[in-house]
Motif scaffolding. Structure first.
Motif, PDB file in Angstrom:
ATOM      1  N   MET A  43       0.825  -1.210   0.000  1.00 44.34           N
ATOM      2  CA  MET A  43       0.000   0.000   0.000  1.00 44.34           C
ATOM      3  C   MET A  43       0.858   1.259   0.000  1.00 44.34           C
ATOM      4  O   MET A  43       0.505   2.256  -0.623  1.00 44.34           O
ATOM      5  CB  MET A  43      -0.929   0.010   1.206  1.00 44.34           C
ATOM      6  N   VAL A  44       1.983   1.231   0.693  1.00 41.79           N
ATOM      7  CA  VAL A  44       2.832   2.416   0.800  1.00 41.79           C
ATOM      8  C   VAL A  44       3.630   2.651  -0.482  1.00 41.79           C
ATOM      9  O   VAL A  44       3.730   3.790  -0.958  1.00 41.79           O
ATOM     10  CB  VAL A  44       3.774   2.288   2.018  1.00 41.79           C
ATOM     11  N   THR A  45       4.188   1.591  -1.068  1.00 44.45           N
ATOM     12  CA  THR A  45       5.096   1.761  -2.205  1.00 44.45           C
ATOM     13  C   THR A  45       4.454   1.484  -3.558  1.00 44.45           C
ATOM     14  O   THR A  45       5.073   1.769  -4.586  1.00 44.45           O
ATOM     15  CB  THR A  45       6.311   0.835  -2.057  1.00 44.45           C
ATOM     16  N   SER A  46       3.262   0.914  -3.604  1.00 42.98           N
ATOM     17  CA  SER A  46       2.573   0.524  -4.847  1.00 42.98           C
ATOM     18  C   SER A  46       3.350  -0.520  -5.638  1.00 42.98           C
ATOM     19  O   SER A  46       3.150  -0.667  -6.836  1.00 42.98           O
ATOM     20  CB  SER A  46       2.304   1.747  -5.737  1.00 42.98           C
ATOM     21  N   LYS A  47       4.251  -1.222  -4.992  1.00 39.00           N
ATOM     22  CA  LYS A  47       4.962  -2.348  -5.616  1.00 39.00           C
ATOM     23  C   LYS A  47       4.305  -3.633  -5.142  1.00 39.00           C
ATOM     24  O   LYS A  47       3.763  -3.702  -4.045  1.00 39.00           O
ATOM     25  CB  LYS A  47       6.439  -2.349  -5.210  1.00 39.00           C
ATOM     26  N   HIS A  48       4.349  -4.643  -5.975  1.00 39.19           N
ATOM     27  CA  HIS A  48       3.727  -5.924  -5.640  1.00 39.19           C
ATOM     28  C   HIS A  48       4.790  -6.927  -5.196  1.00 39.19           C
ATOM     29  O   HIS A  48       5.486  -7.502  -6.035  1.00 39.19           O
ATOM     30  CB  HIS A  48       2.947  -6.469  -6.830  1.00 39.19           C
TER      31      HIS A  48
END
Length: 86
Positions: A43-48
């Protein structure tokens, strides 16, 4: 007595059962916390991130360590009790 459980009076099978139950509980609790941490990271970095890492890198090592420690502790209590009786 620990939380109403007579640890010094457990038999061989009860010792194994309590040790494995403790290891499984530690595995699942650690895996849950790791998955929640990865969700916050996502949620914080938008990385999966790869959620399989929560099992492999967090849950499994902690579960195995807790299993070995509880087997050693409860096993030593069982051996001491058997040596006192014998």
């Amino acid at each position: 007595m620990l939380l109403g459980i007579p640890l010094g009076e457990l038999g061989w099978f009860q010792t194994l059962l309590m040790s494995f139950a403790t290891g499984f509980a530690a595995f699942f609790a650690t895996t849950f916390l790791a998955i929640m941490s990865l969700l916050v990271y996502m949620m914080v970095t938008s990385k999966h991130p790869d959620f399989a890492l929560s099992y492999k890198d967090a849950g499994l090592p902690v579960g195995l360590v807790v299993l070995v420690v509880s087997l050693a502790y409860l096993g030593s209590l069982w051996v001491k009790r058997k040596l006192r009786k014998g």
